[in-house]
Design a protein around this motif. Structure first.
Motif, PDB file in Angstrom:
ATOM      1  N   PRO A 191       0.811  -1.223   0.000  1.00  0.00           N
ATOM      2  CA  PRO A 191       0.000   0.000   0.000  1.00  0.00           C
ATOM      3  C   PRO A 191       0.844   1.272   0.000  1.00  0.00           C
ATOM      4  O   PRO A 191       1.974   1.300   0.491  1.00  0.00           O
ATOM      5  N   VAL A 192       0.259   2.312  -0.559  1.00  0.00           N
ATOM      6  CA  VAL A 192       0.864   3.644  -0.551  1.00  0.00           C
ATOM      7  C   VAL A 192      -0.228   4.654  -0.198  1.00  0.00           C
ATOM      8  O   VAL A 192      -1.420   4.340  -0.249  1.00  0.00           O
ATOM      9  N   ARG A 193       0.187   5.856   0.130  1.00  0.00           N
ATOM     10  CA  ARG A 193      -0.761   6.948   0.356  1.00  0.00           C
ATOM     11  C   ARG A 193      -1.036   7.649  -0.974  1.00  0.00           C
ATOM     12  O   ARG A 193      -0.094   7.954  -1.728  1.00  0.00           O
ATOM     13  N   LEU A 194      -2.291   7.923  -1.249  1.00  0.00           N
ATOM     14  CA  LEU A 194      -2.629   8.668  -2.455  1.00  0.00           C
ATOM     15  C   LEU A 194      -1.942  10.024  -2.442  1.00  0.00           C
ATOM     16  O   LEU A 194      -1.453  10.506  -3.471  1.00  0.00           O
ATOM     17  N   GLY A 195      -1.849  10.627  -1.264  1.00  0.00           N
ATOM     18  CA  GLY A 195      -1.175  11.915  -1.151  1.00  0.00           C
ATOM     19  C   GLY A 195       0.280  11.834  -1.543  1.00  0.00           C
ATOM     20  O   GLY A 195       0.815  12.739  -2.190  1.00  0.00           O
ATOM     21  N   GLU A 196       0.952  10.745  -1.166  1.00  0.00           N
ATOM     22  CA  GLU A 196       2.366  10.604  -1.509  1.00  0.00           C
ATOM     23  C   GLU A 196       2.561  10.400  -3.008  1.00  0.00           C
ATOM     24  O   GLU A 196       3.601  10.774  -3.560  1.00  0.00           O
ATOM     25  N   THR A 197       1.576   9.797  -3.663  1.00  0.00           N
ATOM     26  CA  THR A 197       1.640   9.680  -5.126  1.00  0.00           C
ATOM     27  C   THR A 197       1.717  11.059  -5.760  1.00  0.00           C
ATOM     28  O   THR A 197       2.543  11.321  -6.648  1.00  0.00           O
ATOM     29  N   PHE A 198       0.866  11.973  -5.289  1.00  0.00           N
ATOM     30  CA  PHE A 198       0.862  13.338  -5.830  1.00  0.00           C
ATOM     31  C   PHE A 198       2.103  14.107  -5.404  1.00  0.00           C
ATOM     32  O   PHE A 198       2.656  14.900  -6.178  1.00  0.00           O
ATOM     33  N   ALA A 401      -7.577  -5.528  -0.346  1.00  0.00           N
ATOM     34  CA  ALA A 401      -7.642  -6.771  -1.122  1.00  0.00           C
ATOM     35  C   ALA A 401      -6.318  -7.156  -1.756  1.00  0.00           C
ATOM     36  O   ALA A 401      -6.187  -8.264  -2.293  1.00  0.00           O
ATOM     37  N   SER A 402      -5.328  -6.288  -1.695  1.00  0.00           N
ATOM     38  CA  SER A 402      -4.075  -6.543  -2.394  1.00  0.00           C
ATOM     39  C   SER A 402      -3.342  -7.740  -1.826  1.00  0.00           C
ATOM     40  O   SER A 402      -3.106  -7.841  -0.615  1.00  0.00           O
ATOM     41  N   LEU A 403      -2.944  -8.653  -2.692  1.00  0.00           N
ATOM     42  CA  LEU A 403      -2.154  -9.801  -2.264  1.00  0.00           C
ATOM     43  C   LEU A 403      -0.777  -9.382  -1.766  1.00  0.00           C
ATOM     44  O   LEU A 403      -0.124 -10.121  -1.035  1.00  0.00           O
ATOM     45  N   ALA A 404      -0.351  -8.206  -2.175  1.00  0.00           N
ATOM     46  CA  ALA A 404       0.981  -7.752  -1.778  1.00  0.00           C
ATOM     47  C   ALA A 404       1.079  -7.445  -0.286  1.00  0.00           C
ATOM     48  O   ALA A 404       2.181  -7.260   0.233  1.00  0.00           O
ATOM     49  N   LEU A 405      -0.067  -7.427   0.425  1.00  0.00           N
ATOM     50  CA  LEU A 405      -0.011  -7.241   1.873  1.00  0.00           C
ATOM     51  C   LEU A 405       0.798  -8.353   2.535  1.00  0.00           C
ATOM     52  O   LEU A 405       1.331  -8.182   3.634  1.00  0.00           O
ATOM     53  N   THR A 407       3.588  -9.197   1.951  1.00  0.00           N
ATOM     54  CA  THR A 407       4.975  -8.766   2.121  1.00  0.00           C
ATOM     55  C   THR A 407       5.275  -8.421   3.572  1.00  0.00           C
ATOM     56  O   THR A 407       6.368  -8.699   4.076  1.00  0.00           O
ATOM     57  N   ALA A 408       4.288  -7.842   4.249  1.00  0.00           N
ATOM     58  CA  ALA A 408       4.488  -7.447   5.640  1.00  0.00           C
ATOM     59  C   ALA A 408       4.640  -8.656   6.562  1.00  0.00           C
ATOM     60  O   ALA A 408       5.128  -8.528   7.690  1.00  0.00           O
ATOM     61  N   LEU A 409       4.225  -9.844   6.076  1.00  0.00           N
ATOM     62  CA  LEU A 409       4.334 -11.056   6.896  1.00  0.00           C
ATOM     63  C   LEU A 409       5.707 -11.704   6.806  1.00  0.00           C
ATOM     64  O   LEU A 409       6.033 -12.595   7.596  1.00  0.00           O
ATOM     65  N   ASN A 410       6.514 -11.304   5.842  1.00  0.00           N
ATOM     66  CA  ASN A 410       7.824 -11.942   5.634  1.00  0.00           C
ATOM     67  C   ASN A 410       8.658 -12.062   6.907  1.00  0.00           C
ATOM     68  O   ASN A 410       9.176 -13.142   7.223  1.00  0.00           O
ATOM     69  N   PRO A 411       8.822 -10.976   7.686  1.00  0.00           N
ATOM     70  CA  PRO A 411       9.673 -11.086   8.882  1.00  0.00           C
ATOM     71  C   PRO A 411       9.105 -12.028   9.939  1.00  0.00           C
ATOM     72  O   PRO A 411       9.839 -12.458  10.830  1.00  0.00           O
ATOM     73  N   HIS A 412       7.804 -12.328   9.844  1.00  0.00           N
ATOM     74  CA  HIS A 412       7.142 -13.100  10.895  1.00  0.00           C
ATOM     75  C   HIS A 412       6.959 -14.574  10.532  1.00  0.00           C
ATOM     76  O   HIS A 412       7.042 -15.440  11.405  1.00  0.00           O
ATOM     77  N   ILE A 413       6.716 -14.894   9.253  1.00  0.00           N
ATOM     78  CA  ILE A 413       6.485 -16.290   8.874  1.00  0.00           C
ATOM     79  C   ILE A 413       7.435 -16.764   7.770  1.00  0.00           C
ATOM     80  O   ILE A 413       7.406 -17.943   7.409  1.00  0.00           O
ATOM     81  N   GLY A 414       8.251 -15.886   7.242  1.00  0.00           N
ATOM     82  CA  GLY A 414       9.204 -16.264   6.205  1.00  0.00           C
ATOM     83  C   GLY A 414       8.649 -16.075   4.806  1.00  0.00           C
ATOM     84  O   GLY A 414       7.441 -16.157   4.574  1.00  0.00           O
ATOM     85  N   LEU A 451      -0.608  -5.954   9.749  1.00  0.00           N
ATOM     86  CA  LEU A 451      -1.361  -5.602   8.538  1.00  0.00           C
ATOM     87  C   LEU A 451      -2.119  -4.282   8.676  1.00  0.00           C
ATOM     88  O   LEU A 451      -3.169  -4.084   8.074  1.00  0.00           O
ATOM     89  N   ASN A 452      -1.575  -3.379   9.482  1.00  0.00           N
ATOM     90  CA  ASN A 452      -2.168  -2.048   9.630  1.00  0.00           C
ATOM     91  C   ASN A 452      -1.837  -1.230   8.382  1.00  0.00           C
ATOM     92  O   ASN A 452      -0.684  -0.876   8.140  1.00  0.00           O
ATOM     93  N   LEU A 453      -2.853  -0.925   7.573  1.00  0.00           N
ATOM     94  CA  LEU A 453      -2.626  -0.254   6.285  1.00  0.00           C
ATOM     95  C   LEU A 453      -2.029   1.133   6.451  1.00  0.00           C
ATOM     96  O   LEU A 453      -1.189   1.564   5.664  1.00  0.00           O
ATOM     97  N   GLU A 454      -2.486   1.844   7.499  1.00  0.00           N
ATOM     98  CA  GLU A 454      -1.974   3.190   7.706  1.00  0.00           C
ATOM     99  C   GLU A 454      -0.476   3.170   8.007  1.00  0.00           C
ATOM    100  O   GLU A 454       0.299   3.984   7.493  1.00  0.00           O
ATOM    101  N   ASP A 455      -0.064   2.210   8.859  1.00  0.00           N
ATOM    102  CA  ASP A 455       1.359   2.129   9.187  1.00  0.00           C
ATOM    103  C   ASP A 455       2.170   1.648   7.990  1.00  0.00           C
ATOM    104  O   ASP A 455       3.281   2.148   7.728  1.00  0.00           O
ATOM    105  N   MET A 456       1.629   0.681   7.241  1.00  0.00           N
ATOM    106  CA  MET A 456       2.370   0.130   6.109  1.00  0.00           C
ATOM    107  C   MET A 456       2.615   1.181   5.014  1.00  0.00           C
ATOM    108  O   MET A 456       3.639   1.138   4.312  1.00  0.00           O
TER     109      MET A 456
END
Length: 460
Positions: A191-198, A401-405, A407-414, A451-456
């Protein structure tokens, strides 16, 4: 009708035109495109002639009354008069002699009128001997390209770029709390912030503005005073300094004489440098305009993360359709700028010995690139960027819904376990959250934190 004479003979011209016999010959020789010189380029040429007339009057190289009449004629043209008298096609005699003589003849004939004499009576004010005193096409035209480009930058492209940057920053602040799915390779990404895109787009344009301003500094060194081959033949010793000082005053820019006049005449590299900066801007204009179109795609079957303002009906057959026409136009103009850049690069290597005769092509393509790119960015800003609205619901749904979420699990489950979860989620339709909890890979509390979207999506 009046009769004028040049080294090739006599010709008749309508008495109401201000150009003369050499311009007439050029219009007959070059019926190529129907495109006439850009107004900004004409302004640049007239400013040079005005500065030269003042300098030569002060240095007693031409009579004071002739100097004054040429200056008055120049001021009238700069205020908008006689603009229809610059008639030579942009594809013309090498180096720009045809356009140059068009300028000299118009100024001479208007100066004759001011002095109470008849047009075409070049005994008192001659296009070559007075208006063009101490000058050559070979130093006037490259100087005019420099001045015309600087004028176009200051009046068109710089203000447009700054307005675009400011608007994108405003939208970045407005959209900063909206989380959306990132995409790389047009596939789900974290995820990204729409604001950061602009905000990223604003930074891209800010960097381009800096590059362009740096490239344009080369345009402030003028080869005027070099005369025919850069030696300064037939020029007053004080002319070069005088004319540069007057041009600096007219332009409101600190100009200087080139350190080597012959080099300034032969090499078009400053124009290639500026054109390259324009091409660079155009390439990112295409990228950003395509991003806007993708993010607005739909409305039912596309991304529709943002809504571009509808500015006109989009189809002659499909009712209710609105297309991203401003973004589409932006890409088209950008492609044209890139094409001009290629032509400028080819022209710059087309010179031989003491002169590059391809300058008329560069004059049109470079100044036109600056002006259409500036007009395009201003239109994109005013009629598109300022009125963009976000679709918060779409952005949130895609982010969750993004499957790319995974990625945030990598450090925890490999990595491999995370990849297996992504594959299973895609095959079963179950969310990543469901699968992690179902397999007891993490606690619900820990998973919610990971999986906190705001933090990610927050900039680290």
């Amino acid at each position: 009708m009046r009769t004028e004479k040049d080294s090739m003979g006599e010709r008749q011209l309508p008495d109401d035109v201000y150009y003369g016999i050499q311009t007439l010959r050029a219009t007959e020789n070059f019926p190529i495109s129907g495109i006439k010189p850009l107004p900004t380029y004409v302004d640049a040429c007239i400013l040079i002639k005005k500065a030269a007339a003042i300098a030569h009057g002060k240095l007693n190289c031409i009579p004071q009354d002739v100097s004054g009449a040429i200056v008055q004629a120049a001021d009238e043209i700069l205020k908008g008069k006689l603009r229809d008298q610059f008639v030579v096609d942009i594809y013309q005699a090498g180096a720009g002699t045809s356009h140059h003589m068009n300028v000299n003849e118009v100024l001479a004939n208007r100066a004759l009128e001011i002095l109470g004499d008849a047009k075409g009576n070049y005994q008192r004010v001659n296009p070559n001997d007075h208006v063009n005193y101490g000058q050559s096409t070979n130093d006037v035209i490259p100087t005019a390209i420099r001045l015309g480009s600087l004028l176009a930058l200051e009046h068109t492209l710089y203000p447009a770029l700054k307005a675009t940057i400011s608007t994108l920053e405003e939208k970045a602040t407005e959209f900063q709390d909206i989380v959306k799915s990132g995409r790389t390779h047009l596939q789900d990404a974290v995820p990204v912030r729409l604001g950061e895109t602009f905000r990223a787009w604003a930074q891209i344009y800010r960097d381009h503005l800096h590059r362009l301003e740096t490239a344009a500094k080369d345009l402030q060194q003028l080869g005027i005073g070099g005369s025919a081959t850069g030696t300064g033949l037939n020029t007053h010793p004080q002319y070069r300094e005088e004319v540069v000082n007057h041009l600096s005053e007219f332009m409101g820019v600190s100009l200087s004489s080139a350190p080597h006049l012959m080099a300034a005449m032969q090499s078009l590299s400053p124009f290639v440098n500026v054109s390259g900066a324009l091409r660079n801007i155009a390439q990112d204009c295409v990228k950003i305009s395509h991003d806007l179109r993708l993010m607005d795609s739909g409305p039912k079957t596309g991304l529709k993360e943002i809504e571009l303002p509808p500015v006109q009906p989009g189809s002659s057959i499909m009712p209710g359709k609105y297309n991203p026409v401003i973004a589409e136009m932006t890409s088209m103009v950008s492609f044209q700028v890139m094409g001009y850049d290629s032509a400028i690069a080819l022209a710059a290597q087309g010179g031989q010995l003491e002169l590059n005769v391809m300058m008329p092509l560069v004059a049109y393509d470079l100044i036109h690139s600056i002006e259409i790119l500036g007009n395009t960015l201003q239109t994109l800003t005013d009629r598109c960027l300022k009125e963009i609205q976000p679709r918060r619901d779409r952005c949130q749904n895609y982010a969750e819904a993004s499957l790319a979420l995974v990625t945030a699990l990598n450090p925890h489950i490999g990595y491999l376990n995370a990849a297996a979860l992504a594959k299973e989620s895609l095959e079963t339709g179950k969310s990543l959250r469901e699968l992690v909890l179902e397999k007891n890979l993490m606690t619900e509390e820990a998973l919610a934190q990971v999986l906190n979207l705001e933090d990610m999506s927050q900039q680290q």
